[in-house]
Design an enzyme around this catalytic site. Structure first.
Site, PDB file in Angstrom:
ATOM      1  N   GLY A 128     -67.132 167.861  72.430  1.00 47.41           N
ATOM      2  CA  GLY A 128     -66.936 166.615  73.165  1.00 47.41           C
ATOM      3  C   GLY A 128     -66.386 166.951  74.535  1.00 47.41           C
ATOM      4  O   GLY A 128     -67.146 167.303  75.409  1.00 47.41           O
ATOM      5  N   SER A 224     -70.850 173.274  71.201  1.00 45.25           N
ATOM      6  CA  SER A 224     -70.682 172.496  72.421  1.00 45.25           C
ATOM      7  C   SER A 224     -69.319 172.811  73.060  1.00 45.25           C
ATOM      8  O   SER A 224     -69.023 173.971  73.325  1.00 45.25           O
ATOM      9  CB  SER A 224     -70.847 171.014  72.090  1.00 45.25           C
ATOM     10  OG  SER A 224     -70.950 170.244  73.249  1.00 45.25           O
ATOM     11  N   HIS A 469     -79.155 170.636  70.814  1.00 39.94           N
ATOM     12  CA  HIS A 469     -77.730 170.917  71.037  1.00 39.94           C
ATOM     13  C   HIS A 469     -76.996 171.111  69.707  1.00 39.94           C
ATOM     14  O   HIS A 469     -76.090 171.922  69.610  1.00 39.94           O
ATOM     15  CB  HIS A 469     -77.138 169.734  71.819  1.00 39.94           C
ATOM     16  CG  HIS A 469     -75.824 170.015  72.462  1.00 39.94           C
ATOM     17  ND1 HIS A 469     -75.658 171.007  73.403  1.00 39.94           N
ATOM     18  CD2 HIS A 469     -74.608 169.438  72.316  1.00 39.94           C
ATOM     19  CE1 HIS A 469     -74.383 171.022  73.801  1.00 39.94           C
ATOM     20  NE2 HIS A 469     -73.732 170.081  73.151  1.00 39.94           N
TER      21      HIS A 469
END
Ligand SMILES: *[C@@H]1O[C@H](CO)[C@@H](O)[C@H](O)[C@H]1NC(C)=O
Ligand SMILES: *[C@@H]1O[C@H](CO)[C@@H](O)[C@H](O)[C@H]1NC(C)=O
Ligand SMILES: *[C@@H]1O[C@H](CO)[C@@H](O)[C@H](O)[C@H]1NC(C)=O
Length: 505
Positions: A128, A224, A469
């Site tokens: 995030g 991520s 992703h």
């Protein structure tokens, strides 16, 4: 000042297009937002820090609290709507990481099917910052269940990682998923350093609660912005292990489509446009103009009007493309009354709608021992958090891992535009490692699963063909081969390729 104006325009371009249009931001969207905030913040967030800090800032004896009896309370009988028969245990609950303030992190734990007493422990962290590891990791990637389109029932993921490990999903940092704090100002000082320290305090207390895992081989995996969390937590563990009576048996880390190094705000930009061009989304004329008119390599940023016009030409149509996986269909429906037919091999682009509905059901929260009355807002897959410090690079930590014989796996889904694989490869090159096993095609059921290269010292890089992703969402079978090889400590299986022989000339 002019450059700054250009930067702001660049930010607007990116975000009007990418974020304005999607009602909820994905893990990749949140990551991009943070990167641009970092690029334009004055002074830069965590600006001059090259590496990470999170050195030992507390004594173990100060943070470890009694956990007796809590494991039994955390046991989940059954999740609403789950398939009846499963042969593994599930747990869910909170671990307090700051008693004074009242800050607690939520975890969901699935024990392995099979020999759980000997299989390793894997901690999974989504990025995030602000995305839930339970929502993404457990319910959409590597967990044992996926949510059906009715938002009520679950079906089994036959490529779940708990077939090879005991898997712990942590909603980290505070503010993500079900993790909460009793002080609202506390949520506004999230950043890399506190995230690593909180995750560490969580872990040592969780190991008190589940003492049978104390000596177990331990791995950390994530994706991520987890490209920051995972190495930083590993670093924190190494620091504390030096004084711990019972060190954590950290064996390796694995990070997918990770953010590991930002040379400057533009580094990603250059890779992004080249990636889209290579995939047929950009004309020769436009990429030529971007190459000539935009300088993504180093400050001061040379960006001309022609550069912005060309960037816009690339970006505008992407409103109709899902950037986490450029070939995925867009979501075109809401919850359905009856579960639709599902196939693990084709990931449903509306999955986040189902997960969000499921996680907001009171009976689900009860079963999970999570409760939104504690967080006072609806559960969301990703929440936008205020970020006060973020390292510009975590690469120096990789050197530390290799010196400490901690295996490192970095992998890239090769159709993700958010962190294109070439961006990650360029970052890794900075480590100047020599190749132990040069680039080769790896085998996933007699197909190319992707390509891999193994570096001296124990760092493996792999691409995963056809993955976005979130690699395990799009290519669960290949992601399973990847994690199994990694945990077994063996290279990815090699496809047999005919050897070269000189042609007769
Ligand atoms: C937060 O406050 C509630 C209500 O006072 C309390 O029950 C809970 O234990 C607190 N949480 C933590 C982590 O201290
Ligand atoms: C972030 O900080 C701003 C300004 O301090 C505040 O208005 C906002 O509510 C904060 N957001 C979160 C999620 O804490
Ligand atoms: C890699 O090599 C370059 C060029 O020689 C050097 O500037 C850099 O410091 C090296 N990086 C590492 C991590 O050794």
């Amino acid at each position: 000042m002019k450059n700054r104006g250009n930067l702001v325009l660049g930010v607007l371009l990116y975000f009007l297009v990418f974020l304005g249009l999607s009602c909820h931001a994905t893990q990749g969207d949140v990551l991009w937002r943070l990167m641009w905030e970092k690029a334009t913040a004055e002074p830069k967030i965590g600006g001059s820090k090259l590496s990470v800090t999170s050195e030992r800032r507390f004594l173990l004896s100060e943070v470890v609290k009694p956990q007796a009896g809590l494991k039994e309370k955390d046991k989940i009988d059954m999740l609403p709507g789950q398939p009846r028969k499963v042969n593994f245990n599930q747990y869910g609950g909170y671990v307090t990481v700051d008693e004074k303030i009242g800050r607690a992190l939520y975890y969901y734990f699935v024990e392995a099917e099979g020999p759980k007493d000997t299989l390793p422990l894997v901690l999974w962290l989504n990025g995030g910052p602000g995305c839930s590891s339970v929502g993404y990791g457990a319910m959409a990637e590597v967990g044992p269940f996926r949510v059906s389109s009715d938002g009520k029932t679950l079906y089994q993921n036959q490529y779940a990682w708990n077939k090879v490990a005991n898997v712990l999903f942590l909603d980290s940092p505070v503010g993500a998923g079900f993790s909460y704090t009793n002080s609202s100002s506390d949520e506004q000082v999230n950043g890399d350093e506190r995230t690593a320290n909180d995750a560490y305090v969580f872990l040592v207390n969780w190991l008190e609660r589940f003492p049978e895992y104390k000596n177990r081989e331990f791995y950390i995996a994530g994706e991520s912005y987890g490209g920051h969390y995972v190495p930083q937590l590993a670093h924190t563990i190494i620091q504390h292990n030096k004084e711990a009576k019972q060190p954590i048996n950290l064996k390796g880390i694995a990070i997918g489509n990770p953010m590991v190094h930002e040379e400057d705000d533009g580094a990603l930009g250059g890779h992004f446009f080249e990636f889209m061009w290579s995939r047929g989304f950009v004309s020769e004329k436009t990429i030529d103009s971007i190459r000539k008119g935009c300088d993504f390599s180093q400050p001061p940023f040379r960006r001309t009007k022609a550069c912005f016009r060309s960037m816009y030409e690339v970006i505008a149509p992407l409103e109709f493309v899902f950037m986490d996986n450029i070939y995925a269909p867009l979501c075109d429906h809401h919850l359905t009354a009856k579960p639709m037919y599902t196939s693990l091999d084709s990931f449903d682009p509306c999955n986040d709608i189902y997960v969000t509905a499921y996680m907001n059901r009171p009976e689900v929260q009860n079963a999970l021992h999570a409760n939104v009355t504690k967080i006072n807002y609806p559960w969301e897959e990703c929440r936008s958090l205020n970020w006060t410090d973020g390292a510009f690079s975590v690469l120096p930590l990789f050197t530390e891992f290799l010196e400490n014989e901690i295996r490192v796996l970095v992998y890239s889904g090769d159709i993700d535009a958010k962190i294109p694989m070439t961006f990650t490869q360029t970052s890794l090159k900075r480590l100047n490692l020599s190749e132990a096993t040069p680039w080769y095609a790896w085998d996933s059921n007699s197909e190319i699963g992707g390509f891999s290269v193994v570096y001296e010292g124990g760092l493996t890089y792999a691409t995963v063909k056809g993955a976005g992703h979130e690699v395990p969402s799009y290519q669960p079978k290949r992601a399973f081969v990847l994690i199994k090889s990694f945990l077994d400590g063996v290279p990815l299986p090699r496809l047999h390729i005919k050897e070269y022989s000189d042609p007769e000339v």
